[in-house]
Each structure stands twice: as structure tokens, then as C-alpha cells.
Design a protein around this motif. Structure first.
Motif, PDB file in Angstrom:
ATOM      1  N   MET A   1       0.854  -1.177   0.000  1.00  0.00           N
ATOM      2  CA  MET A   1       0.000   0.000   0.000  1.00  0.00           C
ATOM      3  C   MET A   1       0.899   1.240   0.000  1.00  0.00           C
ATOM      4  SD  MET A   1      -3.445   0.777   2.298  1.00  0.00           S
ATOM      5  CE  MET A   1      -3.379  -0.780   3.066  1.00  0.00           C
ATOM      6  N   PRO A   2       0.537   2.284  -0.743  1.00  0.00           N
ATOM      7  CA  PRO A   2       1.358   3.494  -0.753  1.00  0.00           C
ATOM      8  C   PRO A   2       1.330   4.197   0.599  1.00  0.00           C
ATOM      9  CG  PRO A   2      -0.643   3.825  -2.034  1.00  0.00           C
ATOM     10  CD  PRO A   2      -0.610   2.373  -1.655  1.00  0.00           C
ATOM     11  N   ASN A   3       2.382   4.965   0.837  1.00  0.00           N
ATOM     12  CA  ASN A   3       2.562   5.652   2.105  1.00  0.00           C
ATOM     13  C   ASN A   3       2.183   7.123   1.960  1.00  0.00           C
ATOM     14  OD1 ASN A   3       3.385   6.554   4.594  1.00  0.00           O
ATOM     15  ND2 ASN A   3       5.432   5.681   4.476  1.00  0.00           N
ATOM     16  N   LEU A   4       1.233   7.584   2.767  1.00  0.00           N
ATOM     17  CA  LEU A   4       0.812   8.978   2.809  1.00  0.00           C
ATOM     18  C   LEU A   4       1.345   9.617   4.083  1.00  0.00           C
ATOM     19  CD1 LEU A   4      -1.019  11.337   1.750  1.00  0.00           C
ATOM     20  CD2 LEU A   4      -2.814  10.386   3.222  1.00  0.00           C
ATOM     21  N   HIS A   5       2.051  10.731   3.923  1.00  0.00           N
ATOM     22  CA  HIS A   5       2.493  11.501   5.073  1.00  0.00           C
ATOM     23  C   HIS A   5       1.563  12.686   5.274  1.00  0.00           C
ATOM     24  CE1 HIS A   5       7.014  10.240   5.207  1.00  0.00           C
ATOM     25  NE2 HIS A   5       6.180   9.242   5.429  1.00  0.00           N
ATOM     26  N   VAL A   6       1.021  12.791   6.459  1.00  0.00           N
ATOM     27  CA  VAL A   6       0.245  13.956   6.868  1.00  0.00           C
ATOM     28  C   VAL A   6       1.205  14.817   7.679  1.00  0.00           C
ATOM     29  CG1 VAL A   6      -1.728  14.789   8.196  1.00  0.00           C
ATOM     30  CG2 VAL A   6      -1.919  12.657   6.873  1.00  0.00           C
ATOM     31  N   ILE A   7       1.600  15.956   7.108  1.00  0.00           N
ATOM     32  CA  ILE A   7       2.634  16.799   7.703  1.00  0.00           C
ATOM     33  C   ILE A   7       2.000  17.959   8.459  1.00  0.00           C
ATOM     34  CG2 ILE A   7       4.627  18.280   7.229  1.00  0.00           C
ATOM     35  CD1 ILE A   7       5.117  16.578   4.707  1.00  0.00           C
ATOM     36  N   VAL A   8       2.321  18.053   9.756  1.00  0.00           N
ATOM     37  CA  VAL A   8       1.879  19.171  10.587  1.00  0.00           C
ATOM     38  C   VAL A   8       2.876  20.304  10.373  1.00  0.00           C
ATOM     39  CG1 VAL A   8       1.240  19.938  12.893  1.00  0.00           C
ATOM     40  CG2 VAL A   8       1.097  17.507  12.319  1.00  0.00           C
ATOM     41  N   ALA A   9       2.444  21.371   9.708  1.00  0.00           N
ATOM     42  CA  ALA A   9       3.359  22.448   9.324  1.00  0.00           C
ATOM     43  C   ALA A   9       3.651  23.444  10.442  1.00  0.00           C
ATOM     44  CB  ALA A   9       2.804  23.195   8.117  1.00  0.00           C
ATOM     45  N   SER A  10       2.760  23.586  11.384  1.00  0.00           N
ATOM     46  CA  SER A  10       2.953  24.561  12.453  1.00  0.00           C
ATOM     47  C   SER A  10       3.751  23.949  13.596  1.00  0.00           C
ATOM     48  CB  SER A  10       1.602  25.039  12.980  1.00  0.00           C
ATOM     49  OG  SER A  10       1.787  25.936  14.056  1.00  0.00           O
ATOM     50  N   THR A  11       4.664  24.728  14.133  1.00  0.00           N
ATOM     51  CA  THR A  11       5.463  24.285  15.277  1.00  0.00           C
ATOM     52  C   THR A  11       5.218  25.169  16.500  1.00  0.00           C
ATOM     53  OG1 THR A  11       7.327  25.645  14.522  1.00  0.00           O
ATOM     54  CG2 THR A  11       7.287  23.350  13.796  1.00  0.00           C
ATOM     55  N   ARG A  12       4.341  26.112  16.388  1.00  0.00           N
ATOM     56  CA  ARG A  12       4.073  27.085  17.445  1.00  0.00           C
ATOM     57  C   ARG A  12       3.440  26.414  18.665  1.00  0.00           C
ATOM     58  NH1 ARG A  12      -0.436  29.562  18.740  1.00  0.00           N
ATOM     59  NH2 ARG A  12      -1.536  28.814  16.909  1.00  0.00           N
ATOM     60  N   PRO A  13       3.875  26.766  19.875  1.00  0.00           N
ATOM     61  CA  PRO A  13       3.188  26.256  21.066  1.00  0.00           C
ATOM     62  C   PRO A  13       1.719  26.672  21.047  1.00  0.00           C
ATOM     63  CG  PRO A  13       5.273  27.273  21.666  1.00  0.00           C
ATOM     64  CD  PRO A  13       5.040  27.594  20.208  1.00  0.00           C
ATOM     65  N   GLY A  14       0.835  25.771  21.423  1.00  0.00           N
ATOM     66  CA  GLY A  14      -0.591  26.051  21.433  1.00  0.00           C
ATOM     67  C   GLY A  14      -1.238  25.981  20.065  1.00  0.00           C
ATOM     68  N   ARG A  15      -0.549  25.439  19.103  1.00  0.00           N
ATOM     69  CA  ARG A  15      -1.036  25.384  17.719  1.00  0.00           C
ATOM     70  C   ARG A  15      -2.284  24.529  17.573  1.00  0.00           C
ATOM     71  NH1 ARG A  15       3.042  20.818  15.653  1.00  0.00           N
ATOM     72  NH2 ARG A  15       3.143  19.800  17.668  1.00  0.00           N
ATOM     73  N   VAL A  16      -3.041  24.841  16.544  1.00  0.00           N
ATOM     74  CA  VAL A  16      -4.235  24.093  16.201  1.00  0.00           C
ATOM     75  C   VAL A  16      -3.894  22.981  15.197  1.00  0.00           C
ATOM     76  CG1 VAL A  16      -6.517  24.330  15.122  1.00  0.00           C
ATOM     77  CG2 VAL A  16      -5.667  26.113  16.632  1.00  0.00           C
ATOM     78  N   GLY A  17      -2.758  23.109  14.551  1.00  0.00           N
ATOM     79  CA  GLY A  17      -2.377  22.176  13.493  1.00  0.00           C
ATOM     80  C   GLY A  17      -2.331  20.724  13.910  1.00  0.00           C
ATOM     81  N   LEU A  18      -1.864  20.448  15.113  1.00  0.00           N
ATOM     82  CA  LEU A  18      -1.765  19.047  15.540  1.00  0.00           C
ATOM     83  C   LEU A  18      -3.132  18.387  15.671  1.00  0.00           C
ATOM     84  CD1 LEU A  18       0.052  16.682  16.196  1.00  0.00           C
ATOM     85  CD2 LEU A  18       0.171  17.521  18.551  1.00  0.00           C
ATOM     86  N   PRO A  19      -4.121  18.999  16.330  1.00  0.00           N
ATOM     87  CA  PRO A  19      -5.438  18.345  16.357  1.00  0.00           C
ATOM     88  C   PRO A  19      -6.068  18.209  14.972  1.00  0.00           C
ATOM     89  CG  PRO A  19      -5.379  20.212  17.893  1.00  0.00           C
ATOM     90  CD  PRO A  19      -4.058  20.156  17.209  1.00  0.00           C
TER      91      PRO A  19
END
Length: 189
Positions: A1-19
Motif C-alpha cells: 500500500m502506498p505511504n501517505l504523510h500527513v505533515i503538521v506544518a505549524s510548530t508554534r506552542p498552542g497550535r491548532v495544526g496538531l489536532p
């Protein structure tokens, strides 16, 4: 199966990107076309580009670059989950992209953007110009998330509205279709 990377671009503390990225990774896994990896730029802690050689040469001197190269190289497709900062994308994703060259080539990329009323669409448009220079293929299907803060529950988890959730499957379908079309270009001797 192909590999998909979901990349979290924000590194800021308290970021919304991770959720948001956690939801994207879960939706991609449920879709079933890819093996899914959640790649958090905060875990890679890439300093501002510090390699002495141009990335196209792939002559990396730092261990953090070699690890980043191996991570990105093993993917067949990407979804970049990114915020909009001042009508554009954030510096962490630009730096992470600029570290490498060949590893990105001939792979499809989708975008899940978030922000205020625009849902990060201006940042996605700006980011598309960057990725095409590295021979990545941005797909049309995307998931913009306007007013992202309204989609976080009391535990800080991202809970998409029905229209936002419905946008994910077409994006994954197109990523898979483009992966199949581009795979012969990625064959290496």
C-alpha cells in the motif's frame, strides 16, 4: 500500500495544526487507500537551513537533515496541514521543504489549510508555487477550514463540520489516483 504523510506544518506552542492533522490522519486511515504516517515538524526541530551544499546534490552533512531526508523519501504522497500567517504559509513549512529537493519530486500533495474566514486558502495558493518548483504535483481537491477555533471541543480536539469532513475523501481519492499516475516517474535504478 502506498505511504501517505500527513505533515503538521505549524510548530508554534498552542497550535491548532496538531489536532487538525490528527483528524486528517484518522480520516486517511479510514479511507483505506494509504498507509498513513503523521509527521510533526515540531518533532524534527529543523534549524533554519544549515546545510553547506545545495539540496539537489543530496550531500547532507547534518544528522537532522539525513533523518528528514529519509522520512520524506519514504512517502508516496503528502497532505500538508498548514495555517495561514499574514496571507501566506508559515516559515517552518518553507524551511522544511527547502531542506530537500529530490525526495519531494514526482509525488502528489494535498492541502488542509486553516485560519480565519479564508480558511487558509491564500496560504495554500502561495504554497502551491513552492511545491511545483520541486516537481511535486499539487492536487485541486483540498480541505480549507475557516474559523478553525470554532471546531475545537473542550478537550482541544478538532471536530469537523459535515462539509469539512466530506471534503476529505475526494482529496484522498485524487491523491491515490495521482500517486498511481506518478509512480512510474519515481522508479529509481
Amino acid at each position: 500500500m502506498p505511504n501517505l504523510h500527513v505533515i503538521v506544518a505549524s510548530t508554534r506552542p498552542g497550535r491548532v495544526g496538531l489536532p487538525v492533522a490528527t483528524w486528517v490522519a484518522r480520516a486517511a486511515t479510514e479511507h483505506g487507500a494509504f498507509d498513513v504516517e503523521l509527521i510533526d515538524l515540531a518533532d524534527h526541530a529543523l534549524p533554519l537551513m544549515d546545510e553547506p551544499n545545495h539540496p539537489r546534490l543530496r550531500q547532507y552533512t547534518h544528522d537532522h537533515t539525513k533523518r528528514w531526508s529519509a522520512t520524506i523519501d519514504r512517502a508516496d504522497a503528502y497532505v500538508i496541514v498548514h495555517p495561514e500567517y499574514n496571507y501566506s504559509f508559515n516559515a517552518a513549512i518553507k524551511n522544511a521543504i527547502d531542506y530537500l529537493h529530490q525526495e519531494w519530486a514526482d509525488k502528489p500533495v494535498g492541502f488542509v489549510s486553516y485560519g480565519g474566514i479564508s480558511g487558509g486558502l491564500r496560504a495554500t495558493q502561495a504554497l502551491k508555487q513552492v511545491v511545483t518548483t520541486l516537481r511535486m504535483v499539487p492536487i485541486v481537491e483540498a480541505v480549507p477550514i475557516p474559523l478553525v477555533g470554532q471546531h475545537l471541543n473542550d478537550d482541544g480536539e478538532f471536530v469537523p463540520s459535515e462539509p469539512i469532513a466530506a471534503g476529505a475523501a475526494p482529496m484522498f481519492n485524487e491523491l491515490f489516483r495521482m500517486h498511481q499516475a506518478l509512480a512510474p516517474l519515481r522508479k529509481r535504478d
